[in-house]
Design an enzyme around this catalytic site. Structure first.
Site, mmCIF file in Angstrom:
data_model
loop_
_atom_site.group_PDB
_atom_site.id
_atom_site.type_symbol
_atom_site.label_atom_id
_atom_site.label_comp_id
_atom_site.label_asym_id
_atom_site.label_seq_id
_atom_site.Cartn_x
_atom_site.Cartn_y
_atom_site.Cartn_z
ATOM 1 N N ASN A 152 0.794 -1.223 0.000
ATOM 2 C CA ASN A 152 0.000 0.000 0.000
ATOM 3 C C ASN A 152 0.831 1.280 0.000
ATOM 4 O O ASN A 152 0.323 2.351 -0.303
ATOM 5 C CB ASN A 152 -0.962 0.005 1.191
ATOM 6 C CG ASN A 152 -0.280 -0.285 2.490
ATOM 7 O OD1 ASN A 152 0.338 -1.337 2.651
ATOM 8 N ND2 ASN A 152 -0.358 0.632 3.430
ATOM 9 N N GLN A 180 -5.002 -3.820 -1.839
ATOM 10 C CA GLN A 180 -4.654 -2.857 -2.906
ATOM 11 C C GLN A 180 -4.722 -3.489 -4.294
ATOM 12 O O GLN A 180 -4.570 -2.786 -5.292
ATOM 13 C CB GLN A 180 -3.249 -2.271 -2.662
ATOM 14 C CG GLN A 180 -3.119 -1.459 -1.382
ATOM 15 C CD GLN A 180 -3.902 -0.136 -1.405
ATOM 16 O OE1 GLN A 180 -4.328 0.347 -2.443
ATOM 17 N NE2 GLN A 180 -4.104 0.456 -0.231
ATOM 18 N N SER A 200 -11.030 -4.959 1.145
ATOM 19 C CA SER A 200 -11.727 -3.844 1.776
ATOM 20 C C SER A 200 -12.482 -3.038 0.727
ATOM 21 O O SER A 200 -11.885 -2.560 -0.249
ATOM 22 C CB SER A 200 -10.674 -2.958 2.465
ATOM 23 O OG SER A 200 -11.289 -1.842 3.024
ATOM 24 N N THR A 238 -25.033 -8.161 13.400
ATOM 25 C CA THR A 238 -25.999 -7.914 12.321
ATOM 26 C C THR A 238 -25.291 -7.271 11.131
ATOM 27 O O THR A 238 -24.524 -6.324 11.289
ATOM 28 C CB THR A 238 -27.138 -7.004 12.836
ATOM 29 O OG1 THR A 238 -27.720 -7.656 13.962
ATOM 30 C CG2 THR A 238 -28.199 -6.777 11.773
ATOM 31 N N CYS A 328 4.372 10.423 12.878
ATOM 32 C CA CYS A 328 4.915 11.209 13.968
ATOM 33 C C CYS A 328 4.989 10.328 15.210
ATOM 34 O O CYS A 328 3.987 9.780 15.650
ATOM 35 C CB CYS A 328 4.014 12.401 14.200
ATOM 36 S SG CYS A 328 4.883 13.713 15.026
HETATM 37 C C1 LIG Z 1 -2.729 -3.328 2.341
HETATM 38 C C2 LIG Z 1 -3.788 -2.945 3.313
HETATM 39 N N1 LIG Z 1 -4.227 -3.844 4.196
HETATM 40 C C3 LIG Z 1 -5.193 -3.552 5.084
HETATM 41 C C4 LIG Z 1 -5.770 -2.306 5.124
HETATM 42 C C5 LIG Z 1 -6.854 -2.029 6.114
HETATM 43 O O1 LIG Z 1 -8.106 -1.965 5.452
HETATM 44 P P1 LIG Z 1 -9.415 -1.415 6.189
HETATM 45 O O2 LIG Z 1 -9.440 0.062 5.951
HETATM 46 O O3 LIG Z 1 -10.562 -2.102 5.535
HETATM 47 O O4 LIG Z 1 -9.303 -1.771 7.611
HETATM 48 C C6 LIG Z 1 -5.316 -1.319 4.244
HETATM 49 C C7 LIG Z 1 -5.842 0.053 4.317
HETATM 50 O O5 LIG Z 1 -5.172 1.012 4.010
HETATM 51 C C8 LIG Z 1 -4.310 -1.645 3.304
HETATM 52 O O6 LIG Z 1 -3.860 -0.753 2.415
#
Ligand SMILES: Cc1ncc(COP(=O)(O)O)c(C=O)c1O
Length: 375
Positions: A152, A180, A200, A238, A328
């Site tokens: 990411n 991603q 996601s 739910t 940070c």
């Molecule tokens: C590679 C990766 N894994 C997991 C997540 C977490 O996803 P979620 O926002 O659904 O918790 C992200 C979110 O930036 C991501 O880029």
């Protein structure tokens, strides 16, 4: 007008997804667990969504489980595989998302699991021979390999099919965070042997607060959240009917347009990287020489200067949305864990620009013009 180059953080909702969700929220208020007509209608929307997501990934319908996020799905896999599958060893790498790394840290600390972190080179690539040799040792240990599809921060891609083959050969479970990559890379779960894959919705123009877990029928985990019998007793609570249905529709759209979206994103990325190098030759494109890269992410390092230190602030006041590659910690700005893992020089300032299919070359030109004046 803002120029939004932060699609790896989250994406705008597709207008048709908004309309669809509004319709569902207006008309389908039933609890999917209720046995009456209104409840059954809500339940059928969920099952239709499951069918659509499974078909788009060539999985079986029963292998898709809805969650609140990829964070939850990743926690679930790592934490439950110790208890339910008897995993005693995890192999992963330091460039994974924090929800994976922190989950691993926890099971190591609390459950005595061992972890081997694979080396990553300066581009973010792993060495498959190292993976192979780790899996060839201590073969009596049940092992979970947890490696993401596309990073990411850097956009680099791990060779998922090859990893899957190695895991199969050594009888290790393979968990792949595909957040991603979903919708962008071709994923065929009927031919690639992945034990667990997570996604996601808000990364592919669906709503926030919804995700899913693909769990291969051979490796069923037990409930991570206790409560009702939703999601076949695996994930109580739910369901968000409109959210799940919006996610399925967004994925359908993204996958239907996958090839054209991919071409648009690849062109935006190469245009951005070519003209940034032309205008600000002192930048470094992190992961540019990696074996493979996803087309929507460009991680750019600027040489140290007072101006570079203020870059995020200045991009923001100029209406440009991007992400900082530093965090940070105790009042001191530090490189992210991913940049640290690839031994990125910490004095440089890194910004992640991430593109979406609606971005234009004009927007990119405008961003470079502003970057040049900032730097
Ligand atoms: C590679 C990766 N894994 C997991 C997540 C977490 O996803 P979620 O926002 O659904 O918790 C992200 C979110 O930036 C991501 O880029």
């Amino acid at each position: 007008m803002a120029i939004y180059l932060d699609h790896a953080a989250t994406t705008y909702l597709l207008p048709e997804v908004i309309d669809h969700m509004v319709d569902i929220m207006k008309s389908q208020y039933g609890n999917p667990s209720s046995i009456h007509n209104i409840g059954r209608k809500a339940k059928s929307i969920i099952e239709k969504s499951r069918k659509s997501i499974a078909a788009n990934l060539k999985a079986s319908v029963g292998e898709i489980y809805f969650t609140s996020s990829a964070t939850e799905a990743n926690n679930m896999v790592i934490k439950r595989s110790i208890i339910d599958l008897g995993v005693t060893r995890i192999v992963s790498c330091h460039t994974e998302h924090h929800c994976v790394i922190h989950s691993i840290d926890r099971v190591v600390k609390e459950q005595g699991v061992t972890v081997t972190w694979l080396n990553v080179n300066e581009q973010g690539d792993i060495d498959l021979q190292e993976l192979e040799s780790i899996l060839s040792s201590h073969t009596n240990e049940k092992t979970l390999v947890s490696l993401m599809y596309a990073n990411n921060e850097l956009g680099i891609i791990h060779p998922v099919e090859h990893i899957a083959e190695i895991c199969k050969k050594h009888e290790a479970y393979f968990h792949c965070d595909a957040v991603q990559a979903i919708g962008k890379m071709p994923i065929d779960l009927s031919s690639t042997r992945i034990s667990f894959m997570t996604a996601s919705s808000h990364k592919f123009h669906g709503p926030k607060g919804v995700g899913f877990l693909y769990m291969n029928n051979d490796n069923i985990l037990d409930s991570y959240i206790d409560g009702g019998a939703q999601e076949r007793n695996i994930r109580a609570g739910t369901e968000s009917v409109a959210g799940i249905s919006g996610m399925a529709l967004a994925l359908e759209h993204y996958i239907k347009n996958r090839t054209s979206n991919f071409e648009i994103l690849a062109e935006l990325q190469s245009h951005f990287e070519a003209i940034i190098l032309e205008n600000i030759p002192s930048v470094i494109i992190n992961g540019q020489k990696a074996k493979n890269r996803i087309p929507h992410i460009s991680s750019i390092s600027f040489p140290q200067s007072e101006r570079a230190d203020m870059i995020m602030f200045n991009l923001d006041i100029n209406g440009i949305c991007a992400s900082s590659g530093s965090a940070c910690s105790a009042g001191i700005e530090e490189d992210s864990h991913v940049l640290t893992a690839i031994k990125h020089p910490p004095q440089r300032k890194t910004i992640r620009f991430s593109f979406g299919p609606n971005n234009t070359k004009n927007e990119i030109n405008e961003v470079i013009k502003i970057l040049k004046t900032i730097i």
